[in-house]
Design a protein around this motif. Structure first.
Motif, PDB file in Angstrom:
ATOM      1  N   ASN A 203     108.064  40.578  18.405  1.00 50.31           N
ATOM      2  CA  ASN A 203     106.659  40.554  18.010  1.00 50.31           C
ATOM      3  C   ASN A 203     105.787  41.232  19.070  1.00 50.31           C
ATOM      4  N   HIS A 210     101.557  42.393  11.992  1.00 50.90           N
ATOM      5  CA  HIS A 210     101.302  41.004  11.601  1.00 50.90           C
ATOM      6  C   HIS A 210      99.861  40.585  11.867  1.00 50.90           C
ATOM      7  N   HIS A 215      96.853  36.645  11.924  1.00 46.25           N
ATOM      8  CA  HIS A 215      95.644  36.269  12.661  1.00 46.25           C
ATOM      9  C   HIS A 215      94.380  36.614  11.871  1.00 46.25           C
ATOM     10  N   ASP A 352     101.579  32.211  15.606  1.00 44.42           N
ATOM     11  CA  ASP A 352     102.804  32.912  16.005  1.00 44.42           C
ATOM     12  C   ASP A 352     103.984  31.952  16.090  1.00 44.42           C
TER      13      ASP A 352
END
Ligand code: FES
Ligand SMILES: [Fe+2]
Lengths: 436, 170
Positions: A203, A210, A215, A352
């Motif tokens: 990540n 993402h 987020h 996350d």
């Protein structure tokens, strides 16, 4: 594991990664031996060891480590496990001590790991114990790179700078900002996530994709503007990578008192190095292979390590970092911004941890394990960094959403799993170089 | 520091129970109103240290929460976006407060200090379970006939949090 099975784990230039890579015990055992026992691993920052005798504890893979500063100022990394029955000799997170006395039978080691005290040496051991060779196991390679303490178990490994390779010029842009260097806020965030460590590392190495979704709430509550398509992912080689929005990660977030400082620092760096600095400083998200990650944004900087605890769990250690020379009030703002957005309660980071634990859990099933994960985004659309940003910069790059860095990460991971030693890797790379 | 009357003690206890209930019932906007505009909501990190060394971080060191009313407002607002995935579907929580002690800060003061032990049980999704246990110290201020939290400090007993995140309030 057989070579063919390792070949199978990462295919199509890194665009397909088997789910077994995240949950299989054999893969995990091989990872401990061939990745964690061989690569340069981040232990902490030298601002955590101000005085002689200062120490803190860390992990290298699953191995517990004590990091100490001796009277001579020299930093040592020692296996935190007694040579007698393996007891953990230091059970504190940090402190100041000249020796570590094992709580089990009382063997004592000094801050360099030397065995200096043995109860009943005469009446029990008849003075025959080989004390010289029973010090705490020392990590043979350790380096202090601009305040960052890195260590490596493998005497054959490349030097830290060779290991960084193309990453060095970029990492330096995060470390050499203003005279005085960096400092870690006192204290370490430590928490566990029920997920495979690679989900976190991959990540941070290259996943901007993402951000607008995971987020998305940050945008909805007015913390930042919507995400644009402008940005970069840079793969400088050796499994490392970083990326972000042009103008610096969180360029579109509301300003804080730190923002004018970092902009001023950037303008100064741009004068020295060229206009590309304005695009890629601060550096954004980053992973230095295998499990060190950082965020360098217009609001704060954080370093973190994803320590594996079995294939399905990790223990995160995370620090807030600032430039030592900044005014106190700005440092406090950076600290607060970090805590608000990252760390276990961070309005970004909360999501996350949830993702990585659920990805791991949903991968465990026998059927799921027969399918690959997809890392194909932007494959075939990479360009030399030099061509896009100029200035002889090393590496290949893709756009903001490219998964180029994850592909680089898993290819490096596979290369290490396959090779029986660093020398094999060197030979391979030499042969590749000769081919070109 | 002065002891308070049993009526006042009871009133304060009821206030704290009410506040905990608002959180358990996910009435976050109402909960936020119980905090003063100048509130400081703080959860320092805790370290494992040799006896005699400080275990709890100071205010200039690292914390799990270091919020003002403004950042708390952001946190609450986030929970109503439908995009805060760590709370979507929401956690189920059950809070227990015990060992409550209340003291008047000075005779004339409109502020009280409270201390209690706090246990928060969280379950979410199928089998995620977290138990957070610690001590909470509040400064409560009398505002318009009711109480508000002017300062909250939560110290959990763990030095490594055994939880994927801290997506709930304490
Ligand atoms: S285990 Fe350390 S002295 Fe026996
Ligand atoms: Fe993220």
């Amino acid at each position: 594991m057989e070579l063919a099975a390792i070949e199978d784990l990462v295919r199509e230039g890194g665009a397909r990664v088997s789910r077994r890579a995240f949950v299989d015990n054999d893969v995990y055992e091989l990872e401990l031996a061939r990745v964690f026992a061989r690569c340069w691993l981040y232990l902490g920052h030298d601002s955590q060891l101000r005085e002689p005798g200062d120490y803190f504890t860390a992990y290298m893979g699953e191995d517990p480590i004590i990091v100490t500063r001796g009277d001579d100022g020299v930093i040592s990394a020692l296996l935190n496990s007694c040579q007698h029955r393996g007891m953990r000799v230091c059970r504190s997170d940090s402190g100041n001590s000249r020796y570590f006395r094992c709580p089990y039978h009382g063997w004592s080691y000094n801050e360099n790991g030397k065995l200096v005290g043995i109860p009943r040496l005469k009446t029990g051991y008849f003075d025959e114990l080989d004390r010289e060779n029973l010090g705490l196991v020392r990590v043979p390679r350790i380096t202090n790179y601009k305040g960052m303490i890195w260590a490596n178990w493998d005497p054959e490994a490349p030097t830290f700078e060779e290991y960084l390779g193309g990453m060095k010029v970029y990492l330096d842009l995060m470390l050499d900002r203003i005279p005085g260097g960096l400092e870690a806020v006192e204290g370490v965030h430590k928490w566990t996530i029920d997920g495979n460590w690679k989900f976190a590392a991959d990540n941070f190495v290259g996943d901007m994709y993402h951000v607008p979704v995971t987020h998305g709430s940050a945008h909805s509550i007015g913390l930042r503007q919507a995400w644009s398509d402008l940005g970069y992912q840079i793969n400088p080689g050796n499994g490392h990578g970083f990326g972000g929005e042009y103008g610096g990660l969180s360029a579109a977030e509301n300003e804080t008192s730190y923002t004018p400082y970092i902009k001023q620092i950037r303008a100064h760096l741009a004068e020295q190095n060229g206009d590309y600095i304005n695009k890629i400083v601060p550096l954004g998200h980053m992973t230095i292979f295998p499990n060190f990650s950082a965020l360098d944004t217009l609001r704060f900087r954080t370093f973190r390590v994803w320590n594996p605890v079995g294939p399905e769990k990790m223990q995160v250690h995370a620090w807030a970092i600032f430039d030592k020379a900044l005014p106190d009030e700005i440092k406090q703002s950076i600290r607060q911004q970090y805590i608000f957005t990252f760390g276990p309660s961070g309005v970004f980071e909360q999501e996350d941890g949830e993702n990585w634990s659920q990805s791991t859990r949903s991968t465990r099933g026998w059927i799921a394990r027969q399918y690959d994960l997809n890392y194909s985004m932007g494959a075939g659309h990479e360009e030399p960094v030099e061509k896009v940003l100029g200035s002889n910069l090393p590496g290949q790059m893709g756009g903001i959403w490219s998964e180029i860095n994850q592909r680089g990460f898993y290819l490096r991971w596979q290369q290490l799993l396959k090779a029986d030693s660093w020398n094999t890797i060197r030979e391979e790379e030499k042969a590749l170089g000769a081919d070109k | 520091m002065n002891a308070v009357s049993s009526e006042l003690l009871r009133e304060v206890e009821q206030f704290l129970f009410h506040e905990a209930r608002l959180l358990d019932e996910r009435r976050f906007e109402e909960w936020l109103e119980l905090f003063t505009e100048d509130t400081h909501y703080w959860m320092p990190i805790v370290s494992t240290r040799e006896r005699g060394n400080r275990e709890v971080a100071t205010e200039s060191e690292l914390a799990y929460f270091d919020d003002t009313k403004e950042t708390l407002r952001y946190r609450v607002k986030r929970l109503y976006t439908g995009l805060a995935w760590a709370e979507e579907p929401p956690s189920r929580t059950c809070r227990f407060l015990s060992n409550i002690q209340v003291e008047q800060n000075s005779d004339a003061s409109l502020e009280l200090s409270t201390r209690c032990n706090l246990m928060v049980y969280r379950t979410r999704l199928e089998t995620d379970r977290d138990l957070f246990i610690g001590t909470r110290e509040d400064v409560l201020r009398r505002v318009n006939d009711t109480w508000q939290v002017a300062r909250r400090s939560i110290t959990l007993t763990e030095s490594v949090l055994d939880a994927n995140n801290l997506s709930i309030f304490f």
